[in-house]
Design a protein around this motif. Sequence first.
Motif, PDB file in Angstrom:
ATOM      1  N   ARG A  63       0.826  -1.212   0.000  1.00 43.72           N
ATOM      2  CA  ARG A  63       0.000   0.000   0.000  1.00 43.72           C
ATOM      3  C   ARG A  63       0.857   1.257   0.000  1.00 43.72           C
ATOM      4  O   ARG A  63       0.618   2.191  -0.758  1.00 43.72           O
ATOM      5  N   TRP A  96      -7.909  -0.715  -2.706  1.00 38.85           N
ATOM      6  CA  TRP A  96      -7.739  -0.179  -1.360  1.00 38.85           C
ATOM      7  C   TRP A  96      -8.577   1.088  -1.270  1.00 38.85           C
ATOM      8  O   TRP A  96      -8.329   2.063  -1.952  1.00 38.85           O
ATOM      9  N   THR A 153      -9.455   4.075   1.010  1.00 33.98           N
ATOM     10  CA  THR A 153      -8.729   4.696   2.114  1.00 33.98           C
ATOM     11  C   THR A 153      -9.595   5.091   3.301  1.00 33.98           C
ATOM     12  O   THR A 153      -9.064   5.431   4.351  1.00 33.98           O
ATOM     13  N   ILE A 169      -5.970   2.458  -5.831  1.00 31.39           N
ATOM     14  CA  ILE A 169      -6.116   3.223  -4.593  1.00 31.39           C
ATOM     15  C   ILE A 169      -7.305   4.152  -4.789  1.00 31.39           C
ATOM     16  O   ILE A 169      -7.321   4.954  -5.723  1.00 31.39           O
TER      17      ILE A 169
END
Length: 104
Positions: free
Chosen positions: A23, A59, A61, A86
Amino acid sequence: MAQTDQDRYASIEREPKLTGDSRLDALVGAIAEYLAKQRRLGHVPHWVCDPARRLDRPWFTATNPSDAMREYLTFSSPAEFASRNIFTEERPLRRARGPHPSRP
């Protein structure tokens, strides 16, 4: 603080070592590309294209994102982040405004 575009580019030109945290490694690539484009530096560092700078799985956040939040983040994330899997807010590097939590 970098005063010229050349200085700004120099600050992101050298590839930072990979940390082993996928990440963080992807995030560093996204940030460098995002800054190069936001500051209109004319080009991005070659190292941001390394496959190690991309995530295999999405991912989001936000902490414990709901389905609605995931959808929002999917569509609001800048391309430099979304291309690395992301998903974050529209302006991921903005500064928070308001009083510091430890101040009255």
